[in-house]
Scaffold this active site. Sequence first.
Site, PDB file in Angstrom:
ATOM      1  N   HIS A   1       0.820  -1.216   0.000  1.00 32.00           N
ATOM      2  CA  HIS A   1       0.000   0.000   0.000  1.00 32.00           C
ATOM      3  C   HIS A   1       0.855   1.267   0.000  1.00 32.00           C
ATOM      4  CE1 HIS A   1      -4.087  -1.752   0.794  1.00 32.00           C
ATOM      5  NE2 HIS A   1      -3.303  -2.800   1.035  1.00 32.00           N
TER       6      HIS A   1
ATOM      7  N   ASP B   1       3.600   9.398  -0.692  1.00 34.05           N
ATOM      8  CA  ASP B   1       2.410   8.636  -0.297  1.00 34.05           C
ATOM      9  C   ASP B   1       2.179   7.551  -1.347  1.00 34.05           C
ATOM     10  OD1 ASP B   1       0.185   8.017   1.247  1.00 34.05           O
ATOM     11  OD2 ASP B   1      -0.546  10.079   1.301  1.00 34.05           O
TER      12      ASP B   1
END
Length: 475
Positions: free
Chosen positions: A154, A363
């Site tokens: 992720h 991110d």
Amino acid sequence: MGRLFNVSNRVPLAKTAAPGGLAVGVLAAMRARGGLWFGWNGETTSQEPGEPDITCRDALSYATIPLPQTLYERYYSGFSNGTLWPLFHYFLAGFRYDDQEYAAYEQANALFASRLLPLLAPGDIIWVHDYHLISLGEKLRAQGVSQPIGFFLHIPFPHFEVLRALPTFAQVLRALLAYDLIGFQTETDRESFLGAVRIVLGAQSVGERGIVATGGRTVRTGVYPIGVDVQAVAQSAAKAAGSAPVQRMMQSLVGRRLIVGVDRLDYAKGLLERFQAYRQFLESYPEQIGQVTLLQIAPLGRQKVQAYAQIRDSLEQSSGRTNGRFADADWTPIRYLNRNFPHATLMGFLRAAQVCLVTALRDGMNLVAKEFITAQDPDDPGVLVLSNRAGAACELTEALLINPYDTQGIAGAIQRALTMPLAERRERHATSLATLRANDIHRWHTRFVDDLQAARGRLSSRRGTEPKELTAFRP
Ligand code: ADQ
């Protein structure tokens, strides 16, 4: 299709569970296709954990175990969040390495594997999530599991020059190669991984379509950018807009425009840089003083990792400085809240905002950016100011893309967002929303699970599960 087992460090059963993108994504996948979610129950124990507790909630099944106290700190706060998280987000200054923490990480992964093993049946498929559990596939293989096992990262995967700062990087790569399918958020992440594999195993080990040949078997790699449940988020945002908490918040603005930020409190999210840029915005555009409010929601987590305590202090000081300098008797420039909200209420806040700030320094994806676009009223949409270092920037090219270190650039983008003509806002929003619809959360899990199923066909050709010795590279 066989049963789907999702495995992640944390399952969202515990009341204390911090909200996070992984939970939001996996829950959507579970609701759509059923299966079982295995992981840590959020508690520690002084004894050896026994059989998993099985719980059914909202028609979903969960199997959870506590973790031994002695292991938890070194595995979770130590190697997972003190080593892998900063390293994978390119924060070498905040990165540390400790042999004992790595050993605890391996032990925790072995423990998860041994407690998952009795639940598995032939035909099941196993989907492991995120950096806490990189070694789980290897541990399952060592216990004889032959079902397809996939892994989805992720968070970003770093370039080899950063990865090699980790003394055990070769073991980490070898552990990843025990999976049948490895999924990444962006092509850049996949390329970083394949680049490291080429250096360590030799260029010939990576074939067409990013398939890695190792130890007589093949490992597929793919890019699966996580999305949102567009219909559900849009509906929940529209409904929440009329709810009491959102209405109260709106009334308290007394007509001022709302800028919103929603993030876990994490140094990677660029919150300090965001607060600095907002202060710069008020300085550069004094006509906006008293006209806007920044609502920043940032629930605490990972407080046992020192870097998180530091960023928390810095943010309190920074917001305090801005409020001290610019606030008036009837206006506070920043409302900074360290608390959780129900997801629906958050979607209502996002819908109510004219501008959303996502200024992550790095991110994997950033679901808040996608939720903001989805939550908007298409007739009068707000504008997303988005870091070009978040995975979401690959898809949301119609957002105002900024460099999160460029204070003046972000200040200018906030002003541009607040003054953007309606026609331009509508056009940018429509394009972004179409992108999110085309790649929503259902496409994410469907593509991943289909590809993992396809890997099953090749299992019969697996000869031995050990990748060849990683000798080609000498650090
Ligand atoms: P996170 O780093 O947790 O996720 P993000 O993708 O933004 O970040 O997801 C956060 C989720 O939690 C969003 O759905 C948001 O609405 C929710 N949330 C945030 N604050 C909340 C609060 N106070 N109360 C309730 N809910 C809250 C990791 C990676 C990301 C990647 C996701 C999914 O770091 O890069 O996008 O996984 O893969």
